[in-house]
Design an enzyme around this catalytic site. Structure first.
Site: not given
Ligand code: DGY
Length: 325
Positions: A155-156, A236-237, A261, A266, A285-288
């Site tokens: 989706r992203i 992503s990760r 990100d 981390e 790690h601030i994607g959302s």
């Molecule tokens: C998620 O929602 O998976 C973001 O990466 C925060 O961990």
């Protein structure tokens, strides 16, 4: 009697009120992340846990003998041992959809920032400099009409494809287990092999979940296949990428830069060589992390939690545990 739940992160009054209506709850109200020993204590008598990210393993399961649901306030759930949860009949849920646009926005930001050196030049001006000589440093890389390769078109990924194609006239390539006909039709995205993507893209984006198959999906061999000036983007990760290989590829100028990100470890160690590399843009790690997306994620997680402890069917059970509901 209402079911007992624990909320391992402060939430808004609105979310708290919603949970209070259906559950007897306690909540971690500290500003810092909940310490592990507190969490281990708190999970002992509850049926539901709502948490940004829980490491659910043997130790956790042993403590949480009444637990029926872990409601993650995140879309990624690689920290859940779903086999173990299945064995103990514990549902796991996550928060897809509500953060797709927000993460896609950040990805475009990372792409622009690294291509046009926005964060580097921000530091430059703030250091009192202005001189724009003929130094190639000031001649950055176009984003419009360039080729973006998306590895993992969920989706992203589709939201990124939309922005890239409709907003920047980019040529979008993707690889994914199943084809994405809508992205092909609406955004002209073309399904390719991973090798074709690596070789043809100006920007390579990894957007896969972390699983046994995707761990270190991108390593030495993959970086060597990329264009010399390609920019590698990973929101992503961290473990999807062999970070040592990434550092090597950047040091050897095998790729042009990276926008990250997420990281293998981390918080990032200040001694990590990526920290001092000029052609690397990093965010923590601030994607959302927008106020609206985080509120929507918390409310979605609360709805999943309440459904899980009141005999309902939570909407967002992770696919590996759907058989439990
Ligand atoms: C998620 O929602 O998976 C973001 O990466 C925060 O961990």
């Amino acid at each position: 009697m209402k079911p007992k739940v624990y909320i391992a992160k402060p939430v808004s009054q609105q979310v708290e009120n919603y949970i209070a209506e259906y559950c007897d709850y306690r909540m971690w109200r500290g500003e810092e992340n909940i310490p592990k020993e507190v969490l281990m204590e708190e999970i002992q008598d509850v049926e539901g846990l709502m948490i940004p990210k829980a490491k659910v393993d043997e130790e956790f399961i042993k403590k949480a003998s009444h637990l029926r649901i872990v409601s993650h306030i995140a879309v990624g759930y690689d920290t859940l041992d779903t086999d173990l949860m299945s064995e103990h009949n514990i549902i796991g849920t996550h928060t897809p959809y509500v953060l797709d646009d927000t993460v896609a926005d950040l990805i475009i930001g990372l792409m622009l920032s690294s291509a046009r050196r926005i964060s580097q030049l921000d530091h430059y001006v703030k250091a009192g400099k202005w001189d724009k000589s003929d130094d190639p440093f000031f001649l950055s890389k176009d984003v419009h009409h360039a080729t973006l390769g998306i590895i993992g078109m969920g989706r992203i990924g589709e939201q990124v494809a939309k922005r890239a194609s409709l907003g920047f006239d980019m040529n979008v390539l993707y690889c994914n287990r199943s084809p994405r006909p809508e992205a092909e039709e609406k955004y002209g995205a073309e399904k390719k092999t991973m090798e074709q993507i690596l070789k043809q893209s100006d920007f390579v984006l990894t957007m896969v979940p972390l699983t046994d198959e995707t761990q270190h999906l991108i390593g030495d061999k993959e970086f060597k296949q990329m264009k010399k000036d390609a920019i590698f983007i990973n929101p992503s990760r961290g473990k999807v990428v062999d970070e040592t290989a990434l550092i090597g590829a950047l040091e050897a100028n095998e790729i042009g830069g990276a926008a990250l990100d997420v990281f293998e470890k981390e918080p990032v160690d200040p001694a990590n060589p990526l920290v001092t590399m000029e052609n690397v843009v990093m965010t923590p790690h601030i994607g959302s992390a927008t106020a609206d997306a985080r509120e929507a994620m918390a409310m979605k997680a609360a709805e999943n939690l309440v459904a899980g402890v009141t005999g309902g069917k939570p909407e967002n059970v992770v696919k590996e545990l759907k058989h439990l509901v």
